[in-house]
Scaffold this motif. Structure first.
Motif, PDB file in Angstrom:
ATOM      1  N   MET A  33      52.343  36.159 -40.598  1.00 24.72           N
ATOM      2  CA  MET A  33      53.273  35.035 -40.451  1.00 24.72           C
ATOM      3  C   MET A  33      52.641  33.684 -40.756  1.00 24.72           C
ATOM      4  N   TYR A  34      51.319  33.579 -40.734  1.00 28.92           N
ATOM      5  CA  TYR A  34      50.633  32.307 -40.923  1.00 28.92           C
ATOM      6  C   TYR A  34      49.467  32.483 -41.875  1.00 28.92           C
ATOM      7  N   VAL A  35      49.040  31.379 -42.420  1.00 26.21           N
ATOM      8  CA  VAL A  35      47.851  31.365 -43.263  1.00 26.21           C
ATOM      9  C   VAL A  35      46.926  30.270 -42.730  1.00 26.21           C
ATOM     10  N   THR A  36      45.628  30.563 -42.670  1.00 28.06           N
ATOM     11  CA  THR A  36      44.642  29.585 -42.222  1.00 28.06           C
ATOM     12  C   THR A  36      43.667  29.332 -43.356  1.00 28.06           C
ATOM     13  N   THR A  37      43.422  28.069 -43.641  1.00 30.41           N
ATOM     14  CA  THR A  37      42.457  27.685 -44.654  1.00 30.41           C
ATOM     15  C   THR A  37      41.275  27.032 -43.974  1.00 30.41           C
ATOM     16  N   VAL A  38      40.094  27.532 -44.269  1.00 28.57           N
ATOM     17  CA  VAL A  38      38.854  26.975 -43.738  1.00 28.57           C
ATOM     18  C   VAL A  38      38.163  26.243 -44.881  1.00 28.57           C
ATOM     19  N   LYS A  39      37.897  24.966 -44.683  1.00 29.53           N
ATOM     20  CA  LYS A  39      37.256  24.143 -45.709  1.00 29.53           C
ATOM     21  C   LYS A  39      35.931  23.620 -45.184  1.00 29.53           C
ATOM     22  N   LEU A  40      34.957  23.565 -46.052  1.00 29.72           N
ATOM     23  CA  LEU A  40      33.650  23.019 -45.710  1.00 29.72           C
ATOM     24  C   LEU A  40      33.594  21.574 -46.172  1.00 29.72           C
ATOM     25  N   THR A  41      33.271  20.682 -45.252  1.00 29.99           N
ATOM     26  CA  THR A  41      33.041  19.282 -45.587  1.00 29.99           C
ATOM     27  C   THR A  41      31.535  19.074 -45.540  1.00 29.99           C
ATOM     28  N   PRO A  42      30.874  18.953 -46.691  1.00 31.43           N
ATOM     29  CA  PRO A  42      29.417  18.904 -46.697  1.00 31.43           C
ATOM     30  C   PRO A  42      28.833  17.670 -46.008  1.00 31.43           C
ATOM     31  N   GLU A  43      29.566  16.582 -45.985  1.00 32.45           N
ATOM     32  CA  GLU A  43      29.037  15.371 -45.356  1.00 32.45           C
ATOM     33  C   GLU A  43      30.179  14.543 -44.806  1.00 32.45           C
ATOM     34  N   LYS A  44      29.985  14.010 -43.617  1.00 34.93           N
ATOM     35  CA  LYS A  44      30.993  13.142 -43.009  1.00 34.93           C
ATOM     36  C   LYS A  44      30.274  11.996 -42.316  1.00 34.93           C
ATOM     37  N   LYS A  45      30.681  10.785 -42.645  1.00 35.08           N
ATOM     38  CA  LYS A  45      30.112   9.607 -41.997  1.00 35.08           C
ATOM     39  C   LYS A  45      31.119   9.040 -41.009  1.00 35.08           C
ATOM     40  N   THR A  46      30.627   8.629 -39.858  1.00 38.32           N
ATOM     41  CA  THR A  46      31.470   8.021 -38.843  1.00 38.32           C
ATOM     42  C   THR A  46      30.821   6.730 -38.381  1.00 38.32           C
ATOM     43  N   THR A  47      31.573   5.669 -38.373  1.00 37.82           N
ATOM     44  CA  THR A  47      31.051   4.383 -37.912  1.00 37.82           C
ATOM     45  C   THR A  47      31.689   4.042 -36.573  1.00 37.82           C
ATOM     46  N   ALA A  48      30.871   3.674 -35.603  1.00 37.82           N
ATOM     47  CA  ALA A  48      31.347   3.265 -34.286  1.00 37.82           C
ATOM     48  C   ALA A  48      31.746   1.790 -34.375  1.00 37.82           C
ATOM     49  N   TRP A  49      32.937   1.564 -34.886  1.00 33.29           N
ATOM     50  CA  TRP A  49      33.377   0.191 -35.142  1.00 33.29           C
ATOM     51  C   TRP A  49      33.520  -0.620 -33.861  1.00 33.29           C
ATOM     52  N   SER A  50      33.800   0.030 -32.742  1.00 34.82           N
ATOM     53  CA  SER A  50      33.919  -0.722 -31.494  1.00 34.82           C
ATOM     54  C   SER A  50      32.588  -1.382 -31.138  1.00 34.82           C
ATOM     55  N   LYS A  51      31.492  -0.703 -31.436  1.00 26.73           N
ATOM     56  CA  LYS A  51      30.182  -1.293 -31.178  1.00 26.73           C
ATOM     57  C   LYS A  51      29.893  -2.426 -32.156  1.00 26.73           C
ATOM     58  N   VAL A  52      30.288  -2.214 -33.406  1.00 34.96           N
ATOM     59  CA  VAL A  52      30.089  -3.249 -34.415  1.00 34.96           C
ATOM     60  C   VAL A  52      30.919  -4.481 -34.074  1.00 34.96           C
ATOM     61  N   ALA A  53      32.157  -4.236 -33.609  1.00 30.14           N
ATOM     62  CA  ALA A  53      33.068  -5.339 -33.313  1.00 30.14           C
ATOM     63  C   ALA A  53      32.583  -6.202 -32.154  1.00 30.14           C
ATOM     64  N   LEU A  54      31.743  -5.650 -31.300  1.00 34.91           N
ATOM     65  CA  LEU A  54      31.217  -6.432 -30.180  1.00 34.91           C
ATOM     66  C   LEU A  54      30.324  -7.582 -30.644  1.00 34.91           C
ATOM     67  N   GLU A  55      29.814  -7.415 -31.789  1.00 38.35           N
ATOM     68  CA  GLU A  55      28.939  -8.457 -32.324  1.00 38.35           C
ATOM     69  C   GLU A  55      29.658  -9.187 -33.457  1.00 38.35           C
ATOM     70  N   LEU A  56      29.726 -10.452 -33.356  1.00 36.85           N
ATOM     71  CA  LEU A  56      30.427 -11.232 -34.376  1.00 36.85           C
ATOM     72  C   LEU A  56      29.607 -11.327 -35.651  1.00 36.85           C
ATOM     73  N   LYS A  57      30.318 -11.272 -36.756  1.00 39.05           N
ATOM     74  CA  LYS A  57      29.706 -11.408 -38.065  1.00 39.05           C
ATOM     75  C   LYS A  57      28.500 -10.483 -38.231  1.00 39.05           C
ATOM     76  N   ALA A  58      28.714  -9.256 -37.894  1.00 37.66           N
ATOM     77  CA  ALA A  58      27.638  -8.268 -37.981  1.00 37.66           C
ATOM     78  C   ALA A  58      27.242  -8.026 -39.436  1.00 37.66           C
ATOM     79  N   PRO A  59      25.950  -8.095 -39.748  1.00 35.63           N
ATOM     80  CA  PRO A  59      25.501  -7.809 -41.111  1.00 35.63           C
ATOM     81  C   PRO A  59      25.622  -6.314 -41.426  1.00 35.63           C
ATOM     82  N   ALA A  60      25.543  -5.965 -42.679  1.00 38.50           N
ATOM     83  CA  ALA A  60      25.719  -4.579 -43.118  1.00 38.50           C
ATOM     84  C   ALA A  60      24.703  -3.640 -42.474  1.00 38.50           C
TER      85      ALA A  60
END
Length: 95
Positions: A45-72
């Motif tokens: 009745m169902y189909v499941t697809t499993v996909k591999l994501t070789p790389e994923k980046k996550t940025t904690a923007w809440s931490k970045v937002a705590l500092e004004l004008k944060a450099p790259a």
């Protein structure tokens, strides 16, 4: 609180408990299917697809937002990279 409200509250709690149990069961099944590796798996009745994501980046923007004008380089400091992530999605089969 009247009896109608009490019943609704209890019903809601009961449903939330059931949902939590079902979500745990679903996650367990997803993890077992992911162990089969990337690919498409069909049930009756169902189909499941499993996909591999070789790389994923996550940025904690809440931490970045705590500092004004944060450099790259500050944003990079709070960026994490995950590798080899598997995701499973199940949909109803089209007849």
């Amino acid at each position: 609180m009247d009896t109608t409200a009490l019943k609704m509250v209890d019903n809601l709690g009961f449903l939330q408990d059931q949902i939590e149990t079902l979500q745990e069961q679903a996650e367990d099944l997803k993890n077992k299917i992911k162990l089969l590796g990337a690919g498409t798996y069909r049930g009756s009745m169902y189909v499941t697809t499993v996909k591999l994501t070789p790389e994923k980046k996550t940025t904690a923007w809440s931490k970045v937002a705590l500092e004004l004008k944060a450099p790259a380089d500050l944003a990079a400091k709070y960026t994490t990279i995950s590798y080899n992530q598997l995701a499973a999605q199940t949909e109803p089969l089209e007849n």
